[in-house]
Design a protein around this motif. Structure first.
Motif, mmCIF file in Angstrom:
data_model
loop_
_atom_site.group_PDB
_atom_site.id
_atom_site.type_symbol
_atom_site.label_atom_id
_atom_site.label_comp_id
_atom_site.label_asym_id
_atom_site.label_seq_id
_atom_site.Cartn_x
_atom_site.Cartn_y
_atom_site.Cartn_z
ATOM 1 N N THR A 73 0.805 -1.219 0.000
ATOM 2 C CA THR A 73 0.000 0.000 0.000
ATOM 3 C C THR A 73 0.834 1.263 0.000
ATOM 4 O O THR A 73 0.303 2.357 -0.129
ATOM 5 C CB THR A 73 -0.901 0.031 1.241
ATOM 6 N N TRP A 74 2.111 1.109 0.125
ATOM 7 C CA TRP A 74 2.975 2.279 0.282
ATOM 8 C C TRP A 74 3.174 2.978 -1.053
ATOM 9 O O TRP A 74 3.500 2.351 -2.062
ATOM 10 C CB TRP A 74 4.311 1.824 0.859
ATOM 11 N N ASN A 75 2.974 4.277 -1.055
ATOM 12 C CA ASN A 75 3.179 5.078 -2.254
ATOM 13 C C ASN A 75 4.279 6.092 -1.969
ATOM 14 O O ASN A 75 4.021 7.174 -1.477
ATOM 15 C CB ASN A 75 1.870 5.789 -2.622
ATOM 16 N N PRO A 76 5.522 5.738 -2.236
ATOM 17 C CA PRO A 76 6.630 6.606 -1.830
ATOM 18 C C PRO A 76 6.605 7.950 -2.552
ATOM 19 O O PRO A 76 6.392 8.015 -3.762
ATOM 20 C CB PRO A 76 7.872 5.803 -2.200
ATOM 21 N N SER A 77 6.800 8.989 -1.795
ATOM 22 C CA SER A 77 6.814 10.337 -2.374
ATOM 23 C C SER A 77 8.188 10.634 -2.983
ATOM 24 O O SER A 77 9.143 9.876 -2.797
ATOM 25 C CB SER A 77 6.536 11.352 -1.259
ATOM 26 N N ASP A 78 8.269 11.750 -3.671
ATOM 27 C CA ASP A 78 9.562 12.180 -4.220
ATOM 28 C C ASP A 78 10.585 12.377 -3.109
ATOM 29 O O ASP A 78 11.767 12.088 -3.289
ATOM 30 C CB ASP A 78 9.393 13.494 -5.002
ATOM 31 N N GLU A 79 10.124 12.907 -1.969
ATOM 32 C CA GLU A 79 11.036 13.117 -0.846
ATOM 33 C C GLU A 79 11.666 11.795 -0.398
ATOM 34 O O GLU A 79 12.864 11.717 -0.120
ATOM 35 C CB GLU A 79 10.303 13.760 0.349
#
Lengths: 325, 181
Positions: A5-11
């Motif tokens: 479910t993890w949607n990694p951000s650009d950060e």
């Protein structure tokens, strides 16, 4: 939160490529990347960008070895100041780097406090000589925009601008080359009384400590009728001579460079003294830097600024060894 | 003093890179580094550990740069608020190709970026600062460093691609949207 479910951000991606992501998150991201080529591609692009940025060289013309500009870290002009005429009695001891600290104006116009202790060998024979004779005459600061001051164009100076009597430069070069021909073992300890005698007679002499450029003062001896030669030797037998001659004409003469055979001579007049700096076979940038530093010091009657010492030190490390013969 | 000199010597090249990235002028960059070195050597109030020394040294340079801009009254023109910089185009576009990221394109794109982006990129990428060191230099929280860096690299990729590329996030979402149709 799971890797599903993890949607990694650009950060997060940036932190990963920078090695700043906690290990458990990094592991989770790796699992996601294994399943998601698009995500892996984003990370690859960021990694490539970071690598290219990290490997960017210094822009052309910004070579760290080009330390001449760094060496100009000496106090700037004080408007209206004239050599040797300002009464600054009582400040000479501090300015000579013997003790304490002093207020000054840095290159950017900052009010700075120089360190209480100068780096390196702060108390030199030169400083002592300055201390003995400079206070009664006072000390002043000149602008030391070296690049503007040094003339390397061949020209015949007019008599009023001529540094040292006719034939003196040739004699100085001959003396230096004669010294070069001698084995290093013949260089004995410095002869302080020669400088002291010169200072008593003519006053306001400043002989710089070149320890920052790994050159030690090893010899002082009479030169000509009233002059003195100061010999410096480096760790690989690099040698440099500073000739100091009294001059009654008085007007300062900017430094100019003269080439005589293998020898390079830098000649100038400051505070009613003629100076000739002679060396042969020394790395060009190193000698340029030393000459400019010494020129500034003899005009200012002050020790080298910390930035100048640092520049001399770094420059020495990056310089070629001296070439003899 | 010995620690100070050693740290300064190590930092000279990164300082020059950082100064050049900030001011985009070789002569001015040298002046800024020179002023920084003089200032660092002449103060008694130095950090006494190596970890704090580098951020302190770079903060001196950064302040010198800001002072220079103020003195020359160009600060208002050149110094953009970093929050304004985030207004990147939102329209979808192709992702940047790995092959167009090379030394020349990166160097040129860096110089075209607004100052706040160059600032954070120069600290983290050119000078090799950690996020904590960058936050100490800039006086901002670590989280802000992360977001600024993310925006700066996104802007960098847009510059490299000549404006045809937008946010990685945007590009990814657009692809997802296209796939869902």
């Amino acid at each position: 939160m799971t890797s599903e479910t993890w949607n990694p951000s650009d950060e997060v991606l940036n932190a990963y490529v920078d090695g700043e992501l906690p290990s458990h998150e990094a592991a989770m991201l790796l699992r996601q990347m294994a399943r998601n080529p698009e995500l892996a591609e984003r990370v690859a692009i960021l990694t490539r960008l970071r690598m290219e940025l990290r490997d960017l060289p210094l822009p052309r013309g910004l070579d760290i070895n080009d330390l001449e500009t760094l060496a100009a870290g000496v106090p700037p002009a004080r408007p209206g100041a004239r050599g040797g005429e300002d009464a600054l009695a009582g400040r000479g001891r501090e300015s000579a780097g013997v003790t304490g600290s002093r207020a000054g104006i840095g290159p950017a116009g900052w009010a700075v406090r120089w360190p209480a202790r100068w780096p390196g060998r702060a108390v030199s024979a030169a400083a002592v000589v300055l201390l003995l004779v400079a206070i009664p005459f006072g000390m002043t600061r000149y602008r030391t925009a070296y690049s503007d001051a040094v003339s390397t164009r061949p020209q015949d100076p007019s008599p009023a601008d001529q540094v040292a009597p006719s034939g003196t430069i040739e004699a100085a070069v001959a003396r230096h080359m004669e010294w070069l021909a001698q084995p290093a073992t013949t260089t004995g300890p410095g002869r302080g009384p020669t400088l002291a005698r010169f200072a008593r007679r003519h006053g306001r002499v400043y002989v710089p400590d070149l320890g920052a450029s790994k050159l030690q003062m090893v010899r002082t001896e009479p030169f000509g009728k009233d002059g003195v030669r100061v010999g410096y030797v480096g760790i690989h037998d690099c040698r440099l001579s500073l000739f100091i001659l009294p001059d009654t004409l008085g007007a300062p003469v900017p430094m100019r460079e003269i080439t005589m055979g293998k020898a390079r001579v830098f000649a100038w007049r400051a505070n009613q003294l003629d100076y000739l700096l002679v060396a042969a076979g020394m790395d060009r940038t190193r000698l340029n830097l030393i000459s400019k530093a010494v020129y500034g010091a003899t005009r200012n009657l002050q020790p080298f600024a910390p930035a100048t010492q640092l520049a001399l030190d770094l420059n020495h490390r990056n310089s070629r060894a001296c070439v003899s013969g | 003093m010995a620690i100070c000199r050693r740290e300064i010597e190590r930092a000279l090249t990164p300082l020059l890179k950082y100064a050049h990235a900030l001011c985009r002028n070789g002569d001015l960059a040298r002046e800024l580094v020179q002023d920084t070195v003089v200032k660092a050597l002449s103060t008694d109030n130095r950090p006494d550990n190596a970890e704090a020394f580098r951020p302190w040294l770079f903060a001196i340079l950064r302040n010198a740069h800001i002072d220079h801009l103020r003195r020359h009254r160009r600060h208002a023109d050149q110094h953009q608020d970093v929050d304004d910089i985030d207004a990147l185009p939102a329209a979808p576009g192709p992702n940047v190709q790995d092959t167009v990221i090379n030394r020349l394109s990166v160097q040129a794109a860096l110089m075209r970026l607004p100052e706040p982006h160059r600032d954070i990129l120069a600290l983290v990428d050119l000078a090799g600062f950690s996020y904590v060191e960058a936050s100490m230099t800039l006086g901002i929280p670590k989280g802000t460093v992360m977001s600024r860096l993310s925006r700066a690299r996104r802007a960098m990729l847009i510059e490299i691609s000549g404006g045809n590329v937008h946010s990685l996030e945007t590009a990814r979402n657009s692809k997802r949207a296209a796939a869902a149709k």
